[in-house]
Design a protein around this motif. Structure first.
Motif, PDB file in Angstrom:
ATOM      1  N   ASP A   6      19.233   9.783   3.048  1.00  0.00           N
ATOM      2  CA  ASP A   6      19.204   8.329   3.094  1.00  0.00           C
ATOM      3  C   ASP A   6      19.243   7.836   1.653  1.00  0.00           C
ATOM      4  OD1 ASP A   6      18.770   8.444   5.896  1.00  0.00           O
ATOM      5  OD2 ASP A   6      16.610   8.621   5.573  1.00  0.00           O
ATOM      6  N   MET A   7      19.615   6.582   1.474  1.00  0.00           N
ATOM      7  CA  MET A   7      19.645   6.003   0.130  1.00  0.00           C
ATOM      8  C   MET A   7      18.609   4.884   0.049  1.00  0.00           C
ATOM      9  SD  MET A   7      21.091   6.195  -2.885  1.00  0.00           S
ATOM     10  CE  MET A   7      22.656   7.050  -2.588  1.00  0.00           C
ATOM     11  N   MET A   8      17.679   5.002  -0.892  1.00  0.00           N
ATOM     12  CA  MET A   8      16.642   3.994  -1.066  1.00  0.00           C
ATOM     13  C   MET A   8      16.876   3.220  -2.352  1.00  0.00           C
ATOM     14  SD  MET A   8      12.473   4.462  -1.327  1.00  0.00           S
ATOM     15  CE  MET A   8      12.549   5.541  -2.776  1.00  0.00           C
ATOM     16  N   TYR A  14      12.844  -3.730  -1.039  1.00  0.00           N
ATOM     17  CA  TYR A  14      13.156  -2.318  -0.827  1.00  0.00           C
ATOM     18  C   TYR A  14      14.178  -2.226   0.299  1.00  0.00           C
ATOM     19  CZ  TYR A  14       8.885  -1.814  -3.500  1.00  0.00           C
ATOM     20  OH  TYR A  14       7.927  -1.912  -4.489  1.00  0.00           O
ATOM     21  N   VAL A  15      15.195  -1.407   0.096  1.00  0.00           N
ATOM     22  CA  VAL A  15      16.241  -1.211   1.094  1.00  0.00           C
ATOM     23  C   VAL A  15      16.453   0.286   1.271  1.00  0.00           C
ATOM     24  CG1 VAL A  15      18.670  -1.585   1.696  1.00  0.00           C
ATOM     25  CG2 VAL A  15      17.391  -3.385   0.498  1.00  0.00           C
ATOM     26  N   VAL A  16      16.566   0.710   2.530  1.00  0.00           N
ATOM     27  CA  VAL A  16      16.938   2.097   2.826  1.00  0.00           C
ATOM     28  C   VAL A  16      18.180   2.069   3.700  1.00  0.00           C
ATOM     29  CG1 VAL A  16      16.222   4.314   3.767  1.00  0.00           C
ATOM     30  CG2 VAL A  16      14.508   2.789   2.767  1.00  0.00           C
ATOM     31  N   ILE A  17      19.287   2.622   3.191  1.00  0.00           N
ATOM     32  CA  ILE A  17      20.486   2.814   4.001  1.00  0.00           C
ATOM     33  C   ILE A  17      20.343   4.190   4.639  1.00  0.00           C
ATOM     34  CG2 ILE A  17      22.997   2.827   4.095  1.00  0.00           C
ATOM     35  CD1 ILE A  17      21.948   0.202   3.027  1.00  0.00           C
ATOM     36  N   THR A  18      20.109   4.213   5.947  1.00  0.00           N
ATOM     37  CA  THR A  18      19.882   5.500   6.605  1.00  0.00           C
ATOM     38  C   THR A  18      21.214   6.187   6.849  1.00  0.00           C
ATOM     39  OG1 THR A  18      19.828   4.432   8.778  1.00  0.00           O
ATOM     40  CG2 THR A  18      17.729   4.734   7.648  1.00  0.00           C
ATOM     41  N   ARG A  53      18.087   5.760  -5.135  1.00  0.00           N
ATOM     42  CA  ARG A  53      17.590   7.138  -5.121  1.00  0.00           C
ATOM     43  C   ARG A  53      17.867   7.762  -3.765  1.00  0.00           C
ATOM     44  NH1 ARG A  53      11.127   7.834  -5.098  1.00  0.00           N
ATOM     45  NH2 ARG A  53      10.982   9.748  -3.899  1.00  0.00           N
ATOM     46  N   LEU A  54      18.454   8.974  -3.777  1.00  0.00           N
ATOM     47  CA  LEU A  54      18.695   9.699  -2.532  1.00  0.00           C
ATOM     48  C   LEU A  54      17.391  10.303  -2.018  1.00  0.00           C
ATOM     49  CD1 LEU A  54      22.042  11.693  -2.946  1.00  0.00           C
ATOM     50  CD2 LEU A  54      21.535   9.992  -1.195  1.00  0.00           C
ATOM     51  N   ALA A  77      24.559   3.494  -2.209  1.00  0.00           N
ATOM     52  CA  ALA A  77      23.801   2.984  -3.354  1.00  0.00           C
ATOM     53  C   ALA A  77      24.210   1.556  -3.680  1.00  0.00           C
ATOM     54  CB  ALA A  77      24.006   3.897  -4.561  1.00  0.00           C
ATOM     55  N   LYS A  78      25.516   1.303  -3.679  1.00  0.00           N
ATOM     56  CA  LYS A  78      26.018  -0.047  -3.963  1.00  0.00           C
ATOM     57  C   LYS A  78      25.552  -1.031  -2.898  1.00  0.00           C
ATOM     58  CE  LYS A  78      30.364  -2.630  -4.465  1.00  0.00           C
ATOM     59  NZ  LYS A  78      31.856  -2.518  -4.424  1.00  0.00           N
ATOM     60  N   ALA A  79      25.595  -0.601  -1.628  1.00  0.00           N
ATOM     61  CA  ALA A  79      25.188  -1.472  -0.527  1.00  0.00           C
ATOM     62  C   ALA A  79      23.702  -1.785  -0.599  1.00  0.00           C
ATOM     63  CB  ALA A  79      25.526  -0.800   0.806  1.00  0.00           C
TER      64      ALA A  79
END
Length: 267
Positions: free
Chosen positions: A184-186, A168-172, A193-194, A155-157
């Motif tokens: 994933d974290m969006m 918009y960013v999604v950390i997969t 949001r998970l 979430a922080k990243a």
């Protein structure tokens, strides 16, 4: 009615599981016309990569110019850049506004043992012009310079990367799980949001990151809101992994089923 045109920029994978091949397969499955700019030719199979042959920057720029001067590109997805120069060349076109609905999948794999830190710095030049960025946890760690491990880190990243440009960013999450779900974290609309989906037990996940980013670009080309594009694409990838779970293509990590062949009854 003409199909929408989506451009993918990345490496050619000789095994067909990831890179340009996975991108074009995804676009065909989604009834899009796929154009491509090849940044590198990779000798690869399901067990790993043996060689990466970068294309000269002039060749990358020439391919890009040829596509953009003629085709009505509705969205662009970038993947692997083997060196900083090719990433910088594409970033220059993005800065001019020539790459609409840009989705950046920062595959930070260099050729010939080059600096991943230097490549990450070059890829960062694309981020201010991206609609969506889709790094995995390792890639986010390299871009930010600190280890992204837990959901709180993700979430922080995502928030930190969004402050550098992409809306918009999604950390997969990849192999990360919460209970029985893959997550994933969006980052969207100023909040993290998970994203949950049932975890699929399969050794065949090659190209899942490329497929996700390409599907997001394709849905943006269709006119989807970015959040809708992201959530739809996560479901698409989950189904593609599930459908290929019993495949045995090669001795290692095999491809996924973008076309849904395993769900079809052939006559």
């Amino acid at each position: 009615m003409n199909p929408s045109v989506v451009l993918t920029v990345g490496a050619s994978d000789s095994s067909g599981g990831s890179g340009i091949q996975a991108d074009l397969r995804t676009l065909a499955a989604m009834r899009m016309h796929g154009a491509s700019v090849v940044t590198a030719v990779v000798s690869r199979n399901t067990r790993g990569t043996t060689d990466v042959y970068p294309q000269p920057t002039t060749v990358v720029s020439g391919q890009l110019a040829s596509v953009l001067e003629d085709l009505p590109v509705a969205a662009v997805k970038t993947g692997m850049f083997p060196n900083p120069d090719s990433a910088i060349a594409v970033a220059a076109r993005a800065r001019s506004g020539a790459l609409p609905n840009l989705v950046v999948d920062p595959v930070l794999e260099t050729a010939g043992g080059g600096s991943r830190k230097g490549l990450a710095a070059a890829v960062e030049r694309l981020l201010p012009h991206a609609m969506v960025a889709t790094p995995n946890r390792e890639e986010a760690s390299l871009l930010l310079g600190w280890a992204v491990v837990t959901p709180a880190d993700m979430a922080k990243a995502a928030a930190q990367l969004s402050s550098g440009g992409p809306r918009y960013v999604v950390i997969t999450g990849g192999d990360f799980a919460v209970g029985d779900d893959a997550v994933d974290m969006m980052w969207a609309d100023g909040a993290a949001r998970l994203l949950h989906s049932p975890r699929v037990a399969s050794r065949n996940t090659d190209g899942s990151g490329a497929t996700f980013a390409t599907a997001v670009a394709a849905r943006l080309a269709m006119g989807d809101d970015p959040v809708e594009a992201i959530t739809w694409s996560k479901g698409f990838v989950g189904r593609a992994i599930s459908d290929a779970a019993d495949w045995r293509i090669g001795a290692g990590t095999g491809p996924i089923d973008q076309f849904g062949w395993s769900s079809l009854t052939l006559r």
